[in-house]
Design a protein around this motif. Structure first.
Motif, PDB file in Angstrom:
ATOM      1  N   SER A  86     -16.675  -6.879  -9.601  1.00  0.00           N
ATOM      2  CA  SER A  86     -17.106  -5.666 -10.301  1.00  0.00           C
ATOM      3  C   SER A  86     -16.929  -5.750 -11.807  1.00  0.00           C
ATOM      4  O   SER A  86     -17.284  -4.809 -12.516  1.00  0.00           O
ATOM      5  CB  SER A  86     -16.330  -4.458  -9.772  1.00  0.00           C
ATOM      6  OG  SER A  86     -14.939  -4.619 -10.013  1.00  0.00           O
ATOM      7  N   ILE A  87     -16.350  -6.852 -12.327  1.00  0.00           N
ATOM      8  CA  ILE A  87     -16.190  -7.004 -13.772  1.00  0.00           C
ATOM      9  C   ILE A  87     -17.533  -7.379 -14.382  1.00  0.00           C
ATOM     10  O   ILE A  87     -18.136  -8.394 -14.015  1.00  0.00           O
ATOM     11  CB  ILE A  87     -15.127  -8.065 -14.104  1.00  0.00           C
ATOM     12  CG1 ILE A  87     -13.751  -7.608 -13.603  1.00  0.00           C
ATOM     13  CG2 ILE A  87     -15.070  -8.322 -15.598  1.00  0.00           C
ATOM     14  CD1 ILE A  87     -12.649  -8.620 -13.828  1.00  0.00           C
ATOM     15  N   ASN A  88     -17.978  -6.576 -15.318  1.00  0.00           N
ATOM     16  CA  ASN A  88     -19.279  -6.783 -15.962  1.00  0.00           C
ATOM     17  C   ASN A  88     -19.106  -7.644 -17.206  1.00  0.00           C
ATOM     18  O   ASN A  88     -18.383  -7.284 -18.140  1.00  0.00           O
ATOM     19  CB  ASN A  88     -19.893  -5.432 -16.334  1.00  0.00           C
ATOM     20  CG  ASN A  88     -21.301  -5.567 -16.893  1.00  0.00           C
ATOM     21  OD1 ASN A  88     -21.881  -6.652 -16.870  1.00  0.00           O
ATOM     22  ND2 ASN A  88     -21.829  -4.462 -17.372  1.00  0.00           N
ATOM     23  N   GLY A  91     -20.727  -6.709 -21.419  1.00  0.00           N
ATOM     24  CA  GLY A  91     -20.135  -5.985 -22.527  1.00  0.00           C
ATOM     25  C   GLY A  91     -19.355  -6.888 -23.461  1.00  0.00           C
ATOM     26  O   GLY A  91     -19.234  -8.107 -23.259  1.00  0.00           O
ATOM     27  N   SER A  95     -14.428  -4.315 -24.337  1.00  0.00           N
ATOM     28  CA  SER A  95     -14.889  -3.476 -23.228  1.00  0.00           C
ATOM     29  C   SER A  95     -14.569  -4.111 -21.884  1.00  0.00           C
ATOM     30  O   SER A  95     -14.232  -3.414 -20.926  1.00  0.00           O
ATOM     31  CB  SER A  95     -16.394  -3.225 -23.355  1.00  0.00           C
ATOM     32  OG  SER A  95     -17.116  -4.440 -23.211  1.00  0.00           O
ATOM     33  N   GLN A  96     -14.658  -5.440 -21.826  1.00  0.00           N
ATOM     34  CA  GLN A  96     -14.309  -6.126 -20.580  1.00  0.00           C
ATOM     35  C   GLN A  96     -12.823  -5.975 -20.275  1.00  0.00           C
ATOM     36  O   GLN A  96     -12.429  -5.750 -19.126  1.00  0.00           O
ATOM     37  CB  GLN A  96     -14.678  -7.612 -20.681  1.00  0.00           C
ATOM     38  CG  GLN A  96     -16.167  -7.888 -20.706  1.00  0.00           C
ATOM     39  CD  GLN A  96     -16.462  -9.369 -20.768  1.00  0.00           C
ATOM     40  OE1 GLN A  96     -15.755 -10.169 -20.169  1.00  0.00           O
ATOM     41  NE2 GLN A  96     -17.519  -9.733 -21.492  1.00  0.00           N
ATOM     42  N   GLN A  99     -12.214  -2.510 -19.183  1.00  0.00           N
ATOM     43  CA  GLN A  99     -12.724  -2.355 -17.829  1.00  0.00           C
ATOM     44  C   GLN A  99     -11.796  -2.989 -16.807  1.00  0.00           C
ATOM     45  O   GLN A  99     -11.626  -2.475 -15.698  1.00  0.00           O
ATOM     46  CB  GLN A  99     -14.111  -2.986 -17.738  1.00  0.00           C
ATOM     47  CG  GLN A  99     -14.757  -2.870 -16.367  1.00  0.00           C
ATOM     48  CD  GLN A  99     -16.058  -3.648 -16.293  1.00  0.00           C
ATOM     49  OE1 GLN A  99     -16.368  -4.422 -17.185  1.00  0.00           O
ATOM     50  NE2 GLN A  99     -16.799  -3.458 -15.221  1.00  0.00           N
ATOM     51  N   ALA A 100     -11.181  -4.114 -17.200  1.00  0.00           N
ATOM     52  CA  ALA A 100     -10.322  -4.842 -16.254  1.00  0.00           C
ATOM     53  C   ALA A 100      -8.887  -4.331 -16.226  1.00  0.00           C
ATOM     54  O   ALA A 100      -8.123  -4.719 -15.336  1.00  0.00           O
ATOM     55  CB  ALA A 100     -10.317  -6.334 -16.605  1.00  0.00           C
ATOM     56  N   ARG A 103      -7.681  -2.775 -13.058  1.00  0.00           N
ATOM     57  CA  ARG A 103      -7.663  -3.802 -12.019  1.00  0.00           C
ATOM     58  C   ARG A 103      -6.475  -4.743 -12.190  1.00  0.00           C
ATOM     59  O   ARG A 103      -5.886  -5.192 -11.207  1.00  0.00           O
ATOM     60  CB  ARG A 103      -8.978  -4.576 -12.060  1.00  0.00           C
ATOM     61  CG  ARG A 103     -10.192  -3.728 -11.676  1.00  0.00           C
ATOM     62  CD  ARG A 103     -11.494  -4.395 -12.092  1.00  0.00           C
ATOM     63  NE  ARG A 103     -12.644  -3.668 -11.594  1.00  0.00           N
ATOM     64  CZ  ARG A 103     -13.155  -2.592 -12.164  1.00  0.00           C
ATOM     65  NH1 ARG A 103     -12.596  -2.107 -13.268  1.00  0.00           N
ATOM     66  NH2 ARG A 103     -14.201  -1.993 -11.649  1.00  0.00           N
TER      67      ARG A 103
END
Length: 372
Positions: A86-88, A91, A95-96, A99-100, A103
């Protein structure tokens, strides 16, 4: 090897059809998938041991351990697979990382959870010894507490018993001395306490009377002392002093074998401290590094995904996702248009139907017209 590669691709959560088109990405996702798989494997072993420990002694302990180990490993595998996939990568780096972050925190929690049961197994021998020492110390403390409570509760009786013992000892010494003087008086030995005349005369009779009086008193004191000892013995049984004993080696081994998770977890934490309360650096570092190793191992798939540069597979997946979103929006608009047309058609037919009823057409004609 192809089957193993495809299996690790599946573990990494990658879209296999897209990944096949970019050979340069194959090894990266094999590594990510292998990390996720072995993390789940260790989690399964950890959960299985924890469940076996809980049901230790039960006939179905092994079955419960295997079943729970498989379920726990599968849950961790699915969670890790979702976290990584699910890590995009589209970006920016910040941002990564943002996002992480949730998690990574979740991975740290999972690492702590799966590492603790294995730490309990690794330090099992030291934990048993620590538990034995703690149980023996606790039994000492229990006995001391019971003894102190008993002495406070029966202080008067114990004081009277001590006085009787002192009087008994004193009487026994006096009786022995009086008996010796009586013998000297009878046999005519001249001393400061005897007349020097042999035979059982007046002085001998006086000494005999004193001796009998002391012996009578000794008998009374001895009887009273026996009654008091019997009473205090009964009180010891009632208070639990006589039934409470220090644990034998066999009992300590048995207690260590059936110790619960809370006791073993406490003992594991106490291994990092010496008897004087100072920290044992060697043991502390050994325990810490094992925990850190599992935390790092759990976070490793996320770190690998974050550290790896954006590759052609990531670009292809992003474009595929964007195209799918476009198609989904288009299909949504088309479905809405069709729905509107159907609704207008139904509304129009309903209006015509009402008009025909108002103009007086028969039900048969209306039904036939509808059919046609």
């Amino acid at each position: 090897m192809n089957k193993i590669t495809r299996f690790f691709w599946f573990c990494s959560g990658a879209h296999i059809g897209t990944l096949k088109k970019y050979p340069i990405e194959h090894n990266k996702y094999v590594g990510i998938g292998a990390t996720i798989f072995f993390t789940a494997l260790f989690a399964s072993l950890s959960g299985g041991y924890a469940m076996y420990f809980v049901f230790s002694g039960n006939a179905f302990a092994v079955g419960f351990a295997i079943l729970f180990g498989l379920l726990w490993g599968t849950a961790i595998f699915n969670m890790d697979r979702y976290i990584v996939s699910s890590i995009n990568k589209q970006g920016s780096t910040n941002s990564q990382i943002l996002q992480a972050s949730p998690r990574i925190l979740l991975a740290i929690m999972i690492g702590v959870v799966i590492s603790r049961p294995l730490e309990l197994k690794i330090f099992d021998k030291e934990i048993r010894q620590k538990l034995k020492t703690a149980y023996l110390k606790g039994q000492h403390s229990k006995i001391d507490t019971l003894q102190k409570t008993y002495q406070q509760k029966y202080a008067m009786e114990l004081g009277h018993n001590l006085d009787l013992k002192k009087e008994k000892d004193s009487l026994e010494k006096d009786i022995n001395h009086s008996r010796f003087e009586l013998n000297q008086e009878v046999f005519g030995d001249k001393t400061n306490q005897t007349s020097g005349l042999s035979g059982y005369g007046t002085y001998a009779k006086q000494k005999q009377a004193v001796l009998q009086e002391k012996e009578t008193r000794l008998k009374t004191v001895t009887d009273d002392l026996g009654k008091m000892d019997n009473y205090l013995g009964q009180r010891k049984d009632y208070e639990g002093l006589n039934s409470t004993r220090l644990f034998s080696d066999k009992q300590l081994d048995s207690l260590a074998n059936v110790a619960g998770f809370a006791d073993r977890n406490w003992a594991l934490g106490q291994l990092a401290y010496n008897a004087n309360g100072t920290r044992d650096l060697d043991t502390y570092l050994a325990e810490s590094f094992i925990g850190y190793l599992f935390i790092l191992f759990e976070c490793l798939p996320v770190f690998v995904k974050l550290m790896s540069p954006k590759g052609p597979y990531d670009v292809a997946v992003a474009k595929t996702a964007e195209a799918n979103m476009h198609f989904a929006e288009r299909d949504k608009d088309r479905d809405m248009a069709v729905t509107d047309e159907v609704y207008d058609y139904q509304l129009e037919n309903d209006v015509e139907h009402r008009k025909k009823i108002i103009t007086g057409q028969s039900a048969y004609d209306i039904e036939r017209h509808s059919y046609e």
